[in-house]
Design a protein around this motif. Structure first.
Motif: not given
Ligand code: NAP
Length: 285
Positions: A7-8, A11-12, A29, A32, A35, A74, A91, A93, A121-122, A228-229, A233, A237
């Motif tokens: 998951g990149l 956040m990743g 991994y 997509t 990336k 996963v 990691m 949510t 956050g990011v 951002g967030f 998502l 939550d």
């Molecule tokens: P994001 O940018 O939308 O990224 C989601 C990632 O998950 C992408 O790499 C996506 O792959 C992958 N993914 C989704 N479904 C999948 C599946 N079924 N199998 C394999 N890979 C999958 O989201 P994010 O902001 O990084 O958030 C990720 C998690 O952290 C969420 O649970 C979110 O609530 C939590 N979080 C986010 C923040 C924030 O500020 N953004 C802060 C704290 C926690 P693709 O690239 O192929 O779409």
């Protein structure tokens, strides 16, 4: 210890860079694959196009994906090939129930699972300053702590499996309130034609100052809502928080209101914007 991350996303990618800088990351991994390829070239790590192949090659699998069903998909794939004695760290949510199901799937393979959701956050992911709340076996946490420290400024052990996610739910309720307060207050300032950057500076330095105001105030008031967030998502939550509230029998009007606001925004096509897009509903057109 060889670590792989799945998951990149927003956040990743920051998390992965920090794990790589410390020398632990060997495998990545992303669903997509493009990336992951761009990232692997930058950091000299191996890209896997199958989760099962990655899981067979590392001692620690970390994941940060979107929602409950994604985490379980996963984890089921990881469980096919992971070596006994390995550790999986989630990691994302999600709900405490999902953490418990994931832990049970992996326990059958003699693999420990810890739920380690994060806040910050990011920006926190990029700077390695996340706050991490951990549930699961303390011994497993101690083994992976050097990896988790590359991403976090604090790691708080909460207790048994699911307690990390239960704590993150508390955080998400608070984020809803902060979002409501900041977007409403800044719309109130804008309606009075005040100079917005000065307002944000003045308020940030006082008792009402907070992370969201500091990092999203100046963008939302310029109608910039790049995540951002993602709002969708946070909605996911808050639905988890609402289910917990119903179970424990406490009213959470703030959560109910924010869910309704987010539903309006998602119906209008803003689900992939940052949560600060709530400002769209508050400010005077
Ligand atoms: P994001 O940018 O939308 O990224 C989601 C990632 O998950 C992408 O790499 C996506 O792959 C992958 N993914 C989704 N479904 C999948 C599946 N079924 N199998 C394999 N890979 C999958 O989201 P994010 O902001 O990084 O958030 C990720 C998690 O952290 C969420 O649970 C979110 O609530 C939590 N979080 C986010 C923040 C924030 O500020 N953004 C802060 C704290 C926690 P693709 O690239 O192929 O779409």
């Amino acid at each position: 210890m060889k670590a792989g991350i799945i998951g990149l996303g927003a956040m990743g990618v920051g998390m992965a860079r920090n794990i790589a800088k410390a020398g632990f990351l060997t495998a990545v991994y992303n669903r997509t694959t493009a990336k992951a390829q761009a990232f692997a070239e930058e950091l000299s790590v191996t890209v896997y196009d199958q989760i099962e192949a990655l899981a067979a090659e590392v001692d620690v699998v970390l994941l940060c994906v979107s929602a409950d069903s994604d985490v379980l998909a996963v984890v089921r794939a990881v469980a096919q090939t992971i070596n006994p004695g390995s550790i999986v760290v989630d990691m994302s949510t999600v709900s405490s129930e999902t953490a418990k199901v994931a832990a049970a799937i992996l326990a059958e393979k003699q693999v420990e699972f810890i739920d380690a959701p994060v806040s910050g956050g990011v920006e926190g992911a990029k700077n390695g300053t996340l706050s991490m709340m951990v549930g699961g076996d303390l011994g497993a946490l101690e083994k992976v702590r050097p990896i988790l420290q590359t991403m976090s400024s604090q790691i708080i052990y909460m207790g048994s499996t699911g307690t990390g996610q239960a704590t993150k739910a508390v955080n998400q309720v608070m984020c809803a309130g902060i979002n409501q307060a900041v977007t409403e207050a800044l719309a109130f300032a804008q309606a009075q034609d005040l100079p917005m950057e000065k307002v944000i500076g003045a308020v940030s330095g006082g008792a009402a100052g907070n992370w969201f105001l500091q990092y999203r105030g100046n963008t939302m008031t310029k109608d910039v809502f790049t995540p951002g967030f993602k709002l969708a998502l946070h909605y996911k939550d808050l639905k988890i928080c609402q289910a917990i509230a119903n179970k424990v029998g406490i009213p959470m009007p703030l959560v109910t209101m924010t869910i309704a606001d987010y539903e309006r925004l998602m119906e209008a096509g803003y689900g992939d914007e940052d949560i600060s897009a709530l400002y769209r509903l508050k400010h005077k057109i």
